[in-house]
Design a protein around this motif. Structure first.
Motif, PDB file in Angstrom:
ATOM      1  N   ALA A 112      -8.738  -8.432  -0.405  1.00  8.70           N
ATOM      2  CA  ALA A 112      -7.324  -8.434  -0.796  1.00  8.70           C
ATOM      3  C   ALA A 112      -6.802  -9.855  -0.905  1.00  8.70           C
ATOM      4  N   ASP A 113      -7.191 -10.720   0.030  1.00  8.70           N
ATOM      5  CA  ASP A 113      -6.747 -12.119  -0.015  1.00  8.70           C
ATOM      6  C   ASP A 113      -7.206 -12.794  -1.302  1.00  8.70           C
ATOM      7  N   CYS A 144      -5.079 -11.635  -4.243  1.00 14.32           N
ATOM      8  CA  CYS A 144      -3.742 -12.251  -4.193  1.00 14.32           C
ATOM      9  C   CYS A 144      -3.785 -13.732  -4.549  1.00 14.32           C
ATOM     10  N   GLU A 145      -4.829 -14.435  -4.106  1.00 12.02           N
ATOM     11  CA  GLU A 145      -4.975 -15.857  -4.433  1.00 12.02           C
ATOM     12  C   GLU A 145      -5.091 -16.083  -5.940  1.00 12.02           C
ATOM     13  N   GLY A 154      -3.483 -14.322  -8.128  1.00 10.04           N
ATOM     14  CA  GLY A 154      -2.266 -13.865  -8.774  1.00 10.04           C
ATOM     15  C   GLY A 154      -2.106 -12.363  -8.867  1.00 10.04           C
ATOM     16  N   GLY A 155      -3.052 -11.614  -8.346  1.00 14.81           N
ATOM     17  CA  GLY A 155      -2.962 -10.154  -8.386  1.00 14.81           C
ATOM     18  C   GLY A 155      -2.257  -9.611  -7.154  1.00 14.81           C
ATOM     19  N   GLN A 156      -2.146  -8.299  -7.104  1.00 15.80           N
ATOM     20  CA  GLN A 156      -1.531  -7.636  -5.960  1.00 15.80           C
ATOM     21  C   GLN A 156      -2.585  -6.770  -5.285  1.00 15.80           C
ATOM     22  N   ALA A 157      -2.710  -6.919  -3.993  1.00 13.48           N
ATOM     23  CA  ALA A 157      -3.649  -6.117  -3.221  1.00 13.48           C
ATOM     24  C   ALA A 157      -3.211  -6.108  -1.770  1.00 13.48           C
ATOM     25  N   LYS A 158      -3.572  -5.052  -1.085  1.00 13.57           N
ATOM     26  CA  LYS A 158      -3.277  -4.935   0.339  1.00 13.57           C
ATOM     27  C   LYS A 158      -4.540  -4.480   1.050  1.00 13.57           C
ATOM     28  N   GLU A 168       6.648   3.253  -0.493  1.00 16.11           N
ATOM     29  CA  GLU A 168       7.097   1.877  -0.671  1.00 16.11           C
ATOM     30  C   GLU A 168       7.661   1.651  -2.071  1.00 16.11           C
ATOM     31  N   GLU A 217       6.153   1.166  -4.815  1.00 15.25           N
ATOM     32  CA  GLU A 217       5.386   0.268  -5.668  1.00 15.25           C
ATOM     33  C   GLU A 217       4.441   1.072  -6.557  1.00 15.25           C
ATOM     34  N   LEU A 268       1.302   1.369  -7.144  1.00 14.15           N
ATOM     35  CA  LEU A 268       0.035   0.942  -6.552  1.00 14.15           C
ATOM     36  C   LEU A 268      -1.166   1.766  -6.998  1.00 14.15           C
TER      37      LEU A 268
END
Length: 147
Positions: free
Chosen positions: A2-3, A6-7, A9-13, A35, A37, A39
């Protein structure tokens, strides 16, 4: 992972869910969708248990937990996310099977059989899901010695 997404530019959890419990899977999906979103454009499922050993030594518990995580969780996850994908008019489901589901390896009867069922289940979904939610499977390649 996930990191890394996100680094770039995407979205992840990063989330944890007990895939052996259907209620936990449905609660997980409800928590995410609450939430508000978007997702569930793509839902990927990559989890597995591989209890090794000769068939004669495999316990009933090993057989059941392998199918619970490797196959039943796919059923529950798809049932949980599909209504959201259909409502938003898009989405994709990717289930990770295994080449051992197609070409069994010795000493892995529960894993081989469960991954064969993953491939068959996903293949069946290709025919029955609405056009807005395609399903596919990715057979995972076994690493070759020395690779």
């Amino acid at each position: 992972m996930a990191d890394s997404v996100c680094e770039q530019g995407g979205q992840a959890k990063w989330l944890v869910v007990d895939l052996a419990k259907a209620r936990a899977i449905f609660a997980f999906v409800e928590e995410i969708t609450a939430e508000g979103e978007h997702l569930f454009g793509r839902a990927g499922y990559n989890a597995g248990i591989n209890r090794r050993g000769p068939f004669i030594d495999l316990s009933e518990e090993d057989w059941h937990i392998t199918f619970t995580v490797n196959l039943d969780a796919i059923f529950h996850m798809c049932r949980a996310v599909l209504p959201h994908m259909i409502a938003q008019g898009e989405g994709a489901i990717v289930n990770t099977a295994s080449q051992w589901g197609l070409h069994p390896a010795p000493g892995h009867i529960a894993y081989n059989t469960s991954k064969t069922a993953v491939a068959a289940t996903t293949h069946h979904k290709l025919y029955v899901l609405t056009p807005c939610v395609p399903a596919n499977r990715i057979p995972r390649a076994r690493k070759q010695p020395g690779a």
